[in-house]
Motif scaffolding. Structure first.
Motif, PDB file in Angstrom:
ATOM      1  N   GLY A 226       9.385  12.119  40.807  1.00 59.86           N
ATOM      2  CA  GLY A 226       9.734  10.822  40.241  1.00 59.86           C
ATOM      3  C   GLY A 226       9.916  10.936  38.738  1.00 59.86           C
ATOM      4  N   ARG A 227      10.475   9.888  38.142  1.00 59.99           N
ATOM      5  CA  ARG A 227      10.704   9.863  36.696  1.00 59.99           C
ATOM      6  C   ARG A 227       9.375   9.954  35.950  1.00 59.99           C
ATOM      7  N   PRO A 228       9.407  10.343  34.679  1.00 59.61           N
ATOM      8  CA  PRO A 228       8.167  10.331  33.896  1.00 59.61           C
ATOM      9  C   PRO A 228       7.604   8.907  33.866  1.00 59.61           C
ATOM     10  N   ASN A 229       6.290   8.817  33.871  1.00 60.88           N
ATOM     11  CA  ASN A 229       5.571   7.545  33.700  1.00 60.88           C
ATOM     12  C   ASN A 229       5.605   6.567  34.866  1.00 60.88           C
ATOM     13  N   VAL A 230       6.085   7.004  36.014  1.00 66.24           N
ATOM     14  CA  VAL A 230       6.035   6.087  37.157  1.00 66.24           C
ATOM     15  C   VAL A 230       4.642   6.081  37.782  1.00 66.24           C
ATOM     16  N   GLY A 231       3.820   7.082  37.414  1.00 65.99           N
ATOM     17  CA  GLY A 231       2.445   7.093  37.930  1.00 65.99           C
ATOM     18  C   GLY A 231       2.168   8.227  38.908  1.00 65.99           C
ATOM     19  N   LYS A 232       2.899   9.321  38.787  1.00 66.14           N
ATOM     20  CA  LYS A 232       2.703  10.457  39.707  1.00 66.14           C
ATOM     21  C   LYS A 232       1.319  11.078  39.537  1.00 66.14           C
ATOM     22  N   SER A 233       0.957  11.350  38.283  1.00 71.70           N
ATOM     23  CA  SER A 233      -0.358  11.976  38.061  1.00 71.70           C
ATOM     24  C   SER A 233      -1.465  11.018  38.474  1.00 71.70           C
ATOM     25  N   SER A 234      -1.258   9.734  38.185  1.00 71.89           N
ATOM     26  CA  SER A 234      -2.290   8.754  38.548  1.00 71.89           C
ATOM     27  C   SER A 234      -2.479   8.736  40.062  1.00 71.89           C
ATOM     28  N   LEU A 235      -1.374   8.830  40.780  1.00 68.99           N
ATOM     29  CA  LEU A 235      -1.444   8.800  42.241  1.00 68.99           C
ATOM     30  C   LEU A 235      -2.177  10.040  42.757  1.00 68.99           C
ATOM     31  N   VAL A 331       6.451   2.878  46.156  1.00 65.46           N
ATOM     32  CA  VAL A 331       6.652   1.941  45.053  1.00 65.46           C
ATOM     33  C   VAL A 331       5.270   1.648  44.462  1.00 65.46           C
ATOM     34  N   ASN A 332       5.054   2.190  43.272  1.00 72.16           N
ATOM     35  CA  ASN A 332       3.726   2.121  42.638  1.00 72.16           C
ATOM     36  C   ASN A 332       3.616   0.877  41.747  1.00 72.16           C
ATOM     37  N   LYS A 333       2.441   0.653  41.241  1.00 71.69           N
ATOM     38  CA  LYS A 333       2.140  -0.392  40.244  1.00 71.69           C
ATOM     39  C   LYS A 333       2.330  -1.812  40.776  1.00 71.69           C
ATOM     40  N   ILE A 334       2.020  -2.025  42.071  1.00 74.62           N
ATOM     41  CA  ILE A 334       2.194  -3.387  42.598  1.00 74.62           C
ATOM     42  C   ILE A 334       1.208  -4.358  41.957  1.00 74.62           C
ATOM     43  N   ASP A 335       0.158  -3.828  41.297  1.00 72.83           N
ATOM     44  CA  ASP A 335      -0.800  -4.724  40.627  1.00 72.83           C
ATOM     45  C   ASP A 335      -0.116  -5.504  39.505  1.00 72.83           C
ATOM     46  N   ARG A 336       1.029  -4.998  39.011  1.00 73.73           N
ATOM     47  CA  ARG A 336       1.698  -5.678  37.897  1.00 73.73           C
ATOM     48  C   ARG A 336       2.457  -6.918  38.340  1.00 73.73           C
ATOM     49  N   ASP A 337       3.046  -6.852  39.559  1.00 73.17           N
ATOM     50  CA  ASP A 337       3.817  -8.029  39.984  1.00 73.17           C
ATOM     51  C   ASP A 337       3.185  -8.770  41.156  1.00 73.17           C
ATOM     52  N   LEU A 354       2.130   0.303  46.798  1.00 73.68           N
ATOM     53  CA  LEU A 354       0.707   0.488  46.486  1.00 73.68           C
ATOM     54  C   LEU A 354       0.481   0.465  44.981  1.00 73.68           C
ATOM     55  N   SER A 355      -0.776   0.598  44.621  1.00 67.39           N
ATOM     56  CA  SER A 355      -1.113   0.717  43.204  1.00 67.39           C
ATOM     57  C   SER A 355      -2.106   1.852  43.038  1.00 67.39           C
ATOM     58  N   ALA A 356      -1.686   2.855  42.271  1.00 68.13           N
ATOM     59  CA  ALA A 356      -2.583   3.982  42.010  1.00 68.13           C
ATOM     60  C   ALA A 356      -3.749   3.501  41.167  1.00 68.13           C
ATOM     61  N   ARG A 357      -3.498   2.456  40.359  1.00 67.88           N
ATOM     62  CA  ARG A 357      -4.557   1.980  39.463  1.00 67.88           C
ATOM     63  C   ARG A 357      -5.607   1.171  40.215  1.00 67.88           C
ATOM     64  N   SER A 358      -5.177   0.186  41.003  1.00 67.88           N
ATOM     65  CA  SER A 358      -6.171  -0.672  41.676  1.00 67.88           C
ATOM     66  C   SER A 358      -6.634  -0.066  43.006  1.00 67.88           C
TER      67      SER A 358
HETATM   68  P1  GDP Z   1       3.600  10.251  35.519  1.00 68.52           P
HETATM   69  O1  GDP Z   1       4.271  10.625  34.261  1.00 68.52           O
HETATM   70  O2  GDP Z   1       4.572   9.858  36.565  1.00 68.52           O
HETATM   71  O3  GDP Z   1       2.631  11.274  36.011  1.00 68.52           O
HETATM   72  O4  GDP Z   1       2.765   8.902  35.239  1.00 68.52           O
HETATM   73  P2  GDP Z   1       1.241   8.703  34.863  1.00 68.52           P
HETATM   74  O5  GDP Z   1       0.399   8.838  36.074  1.00 68.52           O
HETATM   75  O6  GDP Z   1       0.887   9.530  33.699  1.00 68.52           O
HETATM   76  O7  GDP Z   1       1.234   7.181  34.514  1.00 68.52           O
HETATM   77  C1  GDP Z   1       2.032   6.640  33.482  1.00 68.52           C
HETATM   78  C2  GDP Z   1       1.447   5.331  33.032  1.00 68.52           C
HETATM   79  O8  GDP Z   1       1.484   4.384  34.093  1.00 68.52           O
HETATM   80  C3  GDP Z   1      -0.007   5.442  32.611  1.00 68.52           C
HETATM   81  O9  GDP Z   1      -0.203   4.646  31.496  1.00 68.52           O
HETATM   82  C4  GDP Z   1      -0.761   4.909  33.806  1.00 68.52           C
HETATM   83  O10 GDP Z   1      -1.992   4.327  33.463  1.00 68.52           O
HETATM   84  C5  GDP Z   1       0.194   3.842  34.328  1.00 68.52           C
HETATM   85  N1  GDP Z   1       0.015   3.606  35.755  1.00 68.52           N
HETATM   86  C6  GDP Z   1      -0.028   4.524  36.729  1.00 68.52           C
HETATM   87  N2  GDP Z   1      -0.217   3.939  37.929  1.00 68.52           N
HETATM   88  C7  GDP Z   1      -0.295   2.613  37.695  1.00 68.52           C
HETATM   89  C8  GDP Z   1      -0.487   1.462  38.532  1.00 68.52           C
HETATM   90  O11 GDP Z   1      -0.639   1.545  39.755  1.00 68.52           O
HETATM   91  N3  GDP Z   1      -0.497   0.245  37.933  1.00 68.52           N
HETATM   92  C9  GDP Z   1      -0.335   0.116  36.576  1.00 68.52           C
HETATM   93  N4  GDP Z   1      -0.358  -1.102  36.088  1.00 68.52           N
HETATM   94  N5  GDP Z   1      -0.153   1.166  35.774  1.00 68.52           N
HETATM   95  C10 GDP Z   1      -0.136   2.399  36.315  1.00 68.52           C
END
Ligand code: GDP
Length: 449
Positions: A226-235, A331-337, A354-358
């Protein structure tokens, strides 16, 4: 190839050597085993009976007190006369014991040589012998269970059933060739086409289960892209965090591939967090992208991570990828919408919200990974890539045979393809094996097995 049934030499090796304490086992196999047993025991051993026995070194010093078990041929692991000595688990003592046995005429076994002899003596077929190594090397409960089923012959029986169906078809076609005046009519018989169809269905089912067997053995390889910052590492962290990550191997920078293995319900899952797949002018980043694509090509399952509003556009990242690997759009970050977590099938792909964060929706993702890994499957057996390749070769020969029959009714050509299909299938259990195959298989075993 050695003719182990008439192997004139006797082999010895440590089979089990626990680190500290416990029981260590030394195994001897070959014609000298009964004589060695008699010398050690001071009398003839009783078959399959545990004798308490003091082992002396050449100078008459007591080496160890062991349990001595003698299994006369053919009722033994290798099918030869076998002696097992269970001593105290000290590595030094076990080594001295093996040296003592070697002075009595045995030689040190090569890796896998006991199991190789078991195979050559018809105690195990090749797929079962491989299952011995897979059981020893199992990285998960599901993998160990599956390897045990293969060792017990579950996979071999399926291969045998397919082989019998294939031979029956061959006999039909060969019979037609033997009666040339009737050949055309005979080969046009819908019963043959039907038999071919049935065989193909049986083959495809087995191929599917064999692929799952490989995943159970090797672990499911999952590429997270996936693109940078979509939340891959968080997942990745969210998945690995709940279950303890068993291996972490960080190769290079974030532009490279980060690899993590986790055990999910007894199944090893490998996650590859790949660098963003966007086009870049930066040569290092481009290298990262190239590697990411390479990993993607090898993965069993691709998780495309995206976020609301970008999913369709991000799917383009996969556009030029080989559709071999199954795809899941996450589709990540559903906690935002505030969208509900969920799972849905859309075309070729499975979609998850889903949401990797919540953590919402993560359990659904875990369930999906388990499904793909096959760890929930009833009666699953373990298998190797070699078996999948053999079955794919069978499928290719079968296709050719069918095309030939449909197009030209040339029985001889179809018969040749069916013969080749049978040969490819026989390579799985080792009924037919090219010379270098055994070396490749048994060479990867450990000594003593
Ligand atoms: P990567 O570059 O795809 O590996 O993305 P990261 O995992 O580093 O996440 C990029 C940013 O998105 C970070 O600031 C995370 O905290 C944020 N992030 C990741 N997952 C979620 C999520 O499920 N919800 C929200 N609100 N933010 C998230």
């Amino acid at each position: 190839m050695t003719d182990a049934l008439h192997a004139t030499d006797t082999i010895a090796a440590i089979t089990t050597a626990p680190g500290a304490g416990g029981v260590g086992v030394v195994r001897v196999s070959g014609p000298l085993a009964p004589a060695i047993a008699s010398v050690l025991l001071g009398r003839e051993p009783q078959p399959r009976h545990a004798h308490l026995c003091r082992i002396h070194d050449a100078d008459g010093e007591v080496l160890d007190q062991v349990l001595l078990l003698y299994f006369p041929a053919p009722h033994s692991y290798t099918g030869e006369d076998v002696l097992e000595l269970q001593g105290h688990g000290s590595r030094v003592l076990l080594d001295m014991l093996v040296q003592r046995l070697c002075r009595m005429g045995a030689r040190l076994a090569r890796p896998g040589e006991f199991t190789e002899r078991a195979f050559l003596n018809g105690k195990l077929d090749l797929a079962q012998a491989e299952a011995v190594a897979d059981l020893i090397g199992a990285r998960s409960r599901a993998g160990a269970r599956a390897a045990l089923r293969s060792l017990e012959g579950v996979f071999s029986e399926r291969v045998q059933a397919l082989l019998e169906a294939l031979i029956a078809l061959r006999m039909h076609v060969e019979a037609a060739i033997d009666f040339p005046e009737e050949e055309i009519d005979f080969l046009a018989d819908p019963a043959i086409a039907e038999q071919m169809q049935r065989l193909r269905r049986q083959l495809l089912r087995l191929l599917e289960e064999t692929r799952r067997g490989v995943r159970l053995n090797d672990g499911l390889s999952v590429a997270i892209i996936g693109r940078p910052n979509v939340g891959k590492s968080s997942l990745l962290n969210a998945l690995a965090g709940a279950e303890r990550a068993i291996v972490t191997d960080i190769a290079g920078t974030t532009r490279d591939v980060l690899r993590e293995s986790l055990e999910l319900d007894g199944q090893v899952i490998e996650l590859l967090d790949t660098a963003g797949m966007r086009d870049s002018q930066d040569p290092i980043e481009r290298e990262g992208v190239r590697r990411a694509r390479e990993h993607l090509a090898r993965a069993d399952l691709a998780l495309l991570v995206t976020d609301a509003g970008h999913a369709e556009g991000d799917l383009a990242l996969l556009a030029d990828q080989d559709p071999g690997a199954a795809r899941v759009v996450v589709v990540n970050k559903i906690d935002r919408d505030g969208r509900e977590p969920g799972r849905e099938r859309r075309g070729d792909s499975e979609w998850l919200w889903l949401s990797a964060r919540s953590g919402e929706g993560l359990d659904t993702l875990r369930g999906l990974l388990r499904e793909y890994a096959g760890s929930d499957a009833e009666g699953a057996f373990s298998a190797r890539r070699r078996h999948v390749q053999a079955l794919e070769a069978v499928a290719a020969h079968l296709n050719r045979a069918e095309e030939t029959l449909n197009a030209t009714r040339a029985g001889e050509l179809a018969a040749e393809d069916l013969r080749l299909a049978q040969r490819a299938l026989s390579e799985i259990t080792g009924a037919y094996h090219p010379d270098d195959l055994l070396g490749a298989i048994f060479g990867s075993f450990c000594i003593g097995k």
